[in-house]
Design an enzyme around this catalytic site. Structure first.
Site, PDB file in Angstrom:
ATOM      1  CE  LYS A   1      -1.711   1.622   4.004  1.00  0.00           C
ATOM      2  NZ  LYS A   1      -1.420   3.041   4.317  1.00  0.00           N
ATOM      3  CG  ASN A   2       2.330   2.621   3.476  1.00  0.00           C
ATOM      4  OD1 ASN A   2       1.165   2.927   3.195  1.00  0.00           O
ATOM      5  ND2 ASN A   2       2.716   2.366   4.705  1.00  0.00           N
TER       6      ASN A   2
ATOM      7  NE  ARG B   1      -1.676  12.875   7.837  1.00  0.00           N
ATOM      8  CZ  ARG B   1      -0.564  12.736   7.110  1.00  0.00           C
ATOM      9  NH1 ARG B   1      -0.416  11.689   6.347  1.00  0.00           N
ATOM     10  NH2 ARG B   1       0.373  13.637   7.162  1.00  0.00           N
TER      11      ARG B   1
ATOM     12  CB  CYS C   1      -5.521  10.152  10.792  1.00  0.00           C
ATOM     13  SG  CYS C   1      -3.942   9.572  11.378  1.00  0.00           S
TER      14      CYS C   1
ATOM     15  NE  ARG D   1       0.169  10.821  10.324  1.00  0.00           N
ATOM     16  CZ  ARG D   1      -0.213   9.745   9.642  1.00  0.00           C
ATOM     17  NH1 ARG D   1      -1.383   9.211   9.889  1.00  0.00           N
ATOM     18  NH2 ARG D   1       0.532   9.266   8.681  1.00  0.00           N
ATOM     19  N   PRO D   2       1.085  16.521  11.164  1.00  0.00           N
ATOM     20  CG  PRO D   2       2.984  17.055  12.385  1.00  0.00           C
ATOM     21  CD  PRO D   2       1.799  16.151  12.389  1.00  0.00           C
ATOM     22  CB  ILE D   3       1.873  18.557   5.944  1.00  0.00           C
ATOM     23  CG1 ILE D   3       1.024  19.833   6.025  1.00  0.00           C
ATOM     24  CG2 ILE D   3       1.005  17.314   5.945  1.00  0.00           C
ATOM     25  CD1 ILE D   3       0.165  20.067   4.790  1.00  0.00           C
ATOM     26  CG  ASP D   4       6.151  20.647  10.313  1.00  0.00           C
ATOM     27  OD1 ASP D   4       5.521  19.565  10.278  1.00  0.00           O
ATOM     28  OD2 ASP D   4       7.153  20.812  11.005  1.00  0.00           O
ATOM     29  CG  LEU D   5       8.994  17.860   8.628  1.00  0.00           C
ATOM     30  CD1 LEU D   5       9.615  16.511   8.934  1.00  0.00           C
ATOM     31  CD2 LEU D   5       9.827  18.984   9.220  1.00  0.00           C
TER      32      LEU D   5
ATOM     33  CG  ASP E   1       2.965   1.457   9.488  1.00  0.00           C
ATOM     34  OD1 ASP E   1       3.236   1.662   8.290  1.00  0.00           O
ATOM     35  OD2 ASP E   1       2.716   2.365  10.300  1.00  0.00           O
TER      36      ASP E   1
ATOM     37  NE  ARG F   1      -6.959   4.211   5.547  1.00  0.00           N
ATOM     38  CZ  ARG F   1      -6.078   4.829   6.353  1.00  0.00           C
ATOM     39  NH1 ARG F   1      -6.326   4.931   7.642  1.00  0.00           N
ATOM     40  NH2 ARG F   1      -4.968   5.340   5.876  1.00  0.00           N
TER      41      ARG F   1
HETATM   42  C1  EPZ Z   1       4.103   6.976   6.383  1.00  0.00           C
HETATM   43  O1  EPZ Z   1       3.291   7.995   6.929  1.00  0.00           O
HETATM   44  C2  EPZ Z   1       3.203   5.764   6.251  1.00  0.00           C
HETATM   45  N1  EPZ Z   1       2.080   6.074   5.365  1.00  0.00           N
HETATM   46  C3  EPZ Z   1       2.662   5.377   7.632  1.00  0.00           C
HETATM   47  O2  EPZ Z   1       1.907   4.174   7.474  1.00  0.00           O
HETATM   48  C4  EPZ Z   1       3.854   5.073   8.551  1.00  0.00           C
HETATM   49  O3  EPZ Z   1       3.366   4.783   9.846  1.00  0.00           O
HETATM   50  C5  EPZ Z   1       4.766   6.307   8.599  1.00  0.00           C
HETATM   51  O4  EPZ Z   1       5.187   6.650   7.260  1.00  0.00           O
HETATM   52  C6  EPZ Z   1       6.017   6.047   9.428  1.00  0.00           C
HETATM   53  O5  EPZ Z   1       6.714   4.952   8.911  1.00  0.00           O
HETATM   54  C7  EPZ Z   1       2.276   6.005   4.021  1.00  0.00           C
HETATM   55  O6  EPZ Z   1       3.360   5.715   3.556  1.00  0.00           O
HETATM   56  C8  EPZ Z   1       1.083   6.293   3.157  1.00  0.00           C
HETATM   57  P1  EPZ Z   1       6.083  10.358   8.497  1.00  0.00           P
HETATM   58  P2  EPZ Z   1       3.848   9.521   6.951  1.00  0.00           P
HETATM   59  O7  EPZ Z   1       5.985  11.613   7.718  1.00  0.00           O
HETATM   60  O8  EPZ Z   1       4.617   9.793   5.728  1.00  0.00           O
HETATM   61  C9  EPZ Z   1       5.952  13.605  11.937  1.00  0.00           C
HETATM   62  C10 EPZ Z   1       0.066   2.766   7.697  1.00  0.00           C
HETATM   63  O9  EPZ Z   1      -0.357   2.212   8.717  1.00  0.00           O
HETATM   64  N2  EPZ Z   1       5.897  14.600  10.840  1.00  0.00           N
HETATM   65  O10 EPZ Z   1       7.317   9.502   8.366  1.00  0.00           O
HETATM   66  O11 EPZ Z   1       2.729  10.417   7.299  1.00  0.00           O
HETATM   67  C11 EPZ Z   1       4.673  12.794  12.023  1.00  0.00           C
HETATM   68  O12 EPZ Z   1       3.714  13.469  12.812  1.00  0.00           O
HETATM   69  C12 EPZ Z   1       0.489   4.213   7.748  1.00  0.00           C
HETATM   70  O13 EPZ Z   1       0.236   2.202   6.571  1.00  0.00           O
HETATM   71  C13 EPZ Z   1       5.990  15.957  11.154  1.00  0.00           C
HETATM   72  O14 EPZ Z   1       6.110  16.343  12.320  1.00  0.00           O
HETATM   73  O15 EPZ Z   1       4.831   9.424   8.200  1.00  0.00           O
HETATM   74  C14 EPZ Z   1       5.116  11.511  12.667  1.00  0.00           C
HETATM   75  O16 EPZ Z   1       5.156  11.684  14.072  1.00  0.00           O
HETATM   76  C15 EPZ Z   1       0.161   4.867   9.081  1.00  0.00           C
HETATM   77  N3  EPZ Z   1       5.924  16.869  10.142  1.00  0.00           N
HETATM   78  C16 EPZ Z   1       6.551  11.340  12.163  1.00  0.00           C
HETATM   79  O17 EPZ Z   1       6.953  12.610  11.640  1.00  0.00           O
HETATM   80  C17 EPZ Z   1       5.774  16.505   8.835  1.00  0.00           C
HETATM   81  O18 EPZ Z   1       5.747  17.387   7.948  1.00  0.00           O
HETATM   82  C18 EPZ Z   1       6.692  10.320  11.055  1.00  0.00           C
HETATM   83  O19 EPZ Z   1       5.812  10.708  10.033  1.00  0.00           O
HETATM   84  C19 EPZ Z   1       5.682  15.124   8.539  1.00  0.00           C
HETATM   85  C20 EPZ Z   1       5.753  14.200   9.560  1.00  0.00           C
END
Ligand code: EPZ
Length: 417
Positions: A22-23, A92, A116, A121-125, A306, A398
């Site tokens: 999926k990812n 999301r 969620c 789920r911030p997107i600042d980065l 996960d 999902r």
């Molecule tokens: C991906 O989510 C996966 N989703 C998630 O899988 C997985 O749990 C996660 O990576 C971690 O491995 C998909 O690939 C579609 P991150 P993503 O950005 O990209 C923080 C599942 O069950 N963060 O690596 O959203 C964030 O809050 C899903 O299949 C910021 O602070 O994860 C989190 O604490 C759930 N600012 C941490 O980083 C940002 O701009 C890791 O998030 C982005 C992230």
């Protein structure tokens, strides 16, 4: 609202082929927007999150056809450069369209992705990186309005944390940006490598995917390609938990063992035997599981967040105490209260969960509240003798393709009603 009815306590056996990731599918579907023409994607799992991505592509003006596990996307006639709010809120991870739409249209409008079940789920980065690449982004009333000021150009981006989604959005935007991009402290997940392989097969120049520093030389344009998704390592970890709690011996084909290097030791510490040969990964469980003691979730190649929930179901019936430390998300223990209804002995304190293994679980009626939590409840129900009912199966769908059929093919009694 779908419900699983599970008659637990059965030993599983046999062979099962692992679904596509999926990812990997979600970012690669978004990245097809960088190519003009028809991309053919094999091993693309039939999941509601994938369907949501196909809906977004069709809304933008692409054609997206599915033939079994192959999806064909033609982006020639795209017309819209926005994502409808209801689609953004439904999934999301649609934020992964941000980089692709900016690269294709030089602008995009989308609503802020909601939080969620896992917490904010911030997107600042994502946004900071795109701003460094020449994108002007305004955020008002929950709407994101992004526009390339002059030209989308490369940049040296240092991520404060190895965010998977941010690494993917930057890679996609940088593939056809002007000049070079370097991503430092990039995420190293196998899905990042799969996305880079897809983009490079379209003509991109990406080096170092899978390492902490990724180099991208922008090219003028990408051409359509054919690509097969890697298998889903989290589904593999889930099936291994199901085998472990039922004292089973199963073979999973289509697995990439190197993707599970931080997961195998947890099962071996629990007393499971794991072997792999050309055909796949075989797991045989002991009569009585030992607790794996300590599990800390970390960015890849550490133990995947996960897999925390399904593996907790295994720890719930292992001899001894297991301490989980969830380092990736603020609230990823929604499955704990439901596991306790099965008779599990689990206490949560902040990001720590202490699991005291019990002899056996008892059947219960429970409700899933997120994707991987739903998987944990299915694993627990397979272990508990008697009939259990799990509602909220739409969360499971999902990320798990026809899990009731997969488990039934291994001898489990699981019905979806
Ligand atoms: C991906 O989510 C996966 N989703 C998630 O899988 C997985 O749990 C996660 O990576 C971690 O491995 C998909 O690939 C579609 P991150 P993503 O950005 O990209 C923080 C599942 O069950 N963060 O690596 O959203 C964030 O809050 C899903 O299949 C910021 O602070 O994860 C989190 O604490 C759930 N600012 C941490 O980083 C940002 O701009 C890791 O998030 C982005 C992230």
């Amino acid at each position: 609202m779908s419900v699983f009815v599970v008659d637990g306590g059965r030993v599983l056996s046999g062979k099962v082929r692992l679904q596509g990731s999926k990812n990997s599918s979600l970012p690669i579907l978004a990245a097809t927007l960088l190519c003009r023409g028809e991309c053919v994607l094999h091993n693309c799992p039939r999941l509601s999150d994938v369907e949501a991505s196909l809906k977004i592509l069709r809304y933008i003006g692409c054609t997206a056809q599915r033939e079994e596990n192959t999806v064909i996307v033609d982006t020639d006639n795209v017309t819209r450069c926005e994502i409808p709010t209801e689609l953004m809120h439904r999934m999301r991870s649609s934020i992964i369209f941000l980089g692709a739409m900016i690269a294709r249209f030089d602008r995009v409008r989308m609503s802020f992705p909601g939080g969620c079940e896992l917490g904010p789920r911030p997107i600042d980065l994502h946004l900071n990186a795109l701003r460094e690449m020449g994108v002007e982004i305004s955020e008002d009333h929950g709407e994101l309005d992004c526009c390339v000021q002059d030209v989308l150009h490369g940049a040296n981006i240092v991520l404060p944390l190895p965010s998977v989604g941010a690494t993917e959005n930057i890679m996609i935007a940088a593939a056809t940006a002007k000049g070079a991009t370097i991503i430092s402290n990039a995420a190293r997940e196998p899905e990042i490598v799969d996305l880079a392989d897809f983009l490079n097969s379209c003509g991109a120049q990406i080096h170092g995917a899978g390492e902490s520093t990724i180099f991208i030389d922008g090219v003028d344009r990408l051409s359509p390609t054919t690509h097969a998704m890697i298998p889903d390592r989290i589904v593999a970890a889930t099936l291994m938990s199901a085998a472990a709690v039922t004292g089973s011996d199963i073979l999973m084909t289509g697995v990439v063992p190197s993707h599970l290097e931080s997961v195998f030791p947890v099962f071996r510490d629990s007393g499971c035997e794991i072997e792999y040969d050309g055909e796949g990964v075989r797991i045989s469980a002991p009569y009585r599981l030992q607790s794996p003691k300590l599990i800390r979730t970390m960015p890849y190649p550490g133990f995947p967040t996960d897999a925390q929930a399904p593996v907790m179901s295994m720890a719930a019936v292992a001899d001894g105490m297991t301490v989980f430390v969830e380092n990736m998300f603020l609230s990823r223990y929604s499955h704990v209260s439901e596991l306790c209804r099965f008779g599990a002995d689990i206490r949560v304190e902040g990001k720590v969960a202490v699991v005291d293994g019990v002899k056996r679980l008892l059947s219960a009626n429970v409700r899933a509240q997120d994707l991987r939590g739903a998987a944990a409840l299915v694993v627990a129900a397979l272990c508990a003798r008697g009939q259990s009912e799990i509602s909220g199966i739409e969360y499971l769908e999902r990320g798990y393709e026809e899990l009731e059929l997969v488990l039934s093919s291994l001898g489990a009694d699981v019905k979806k009603i």
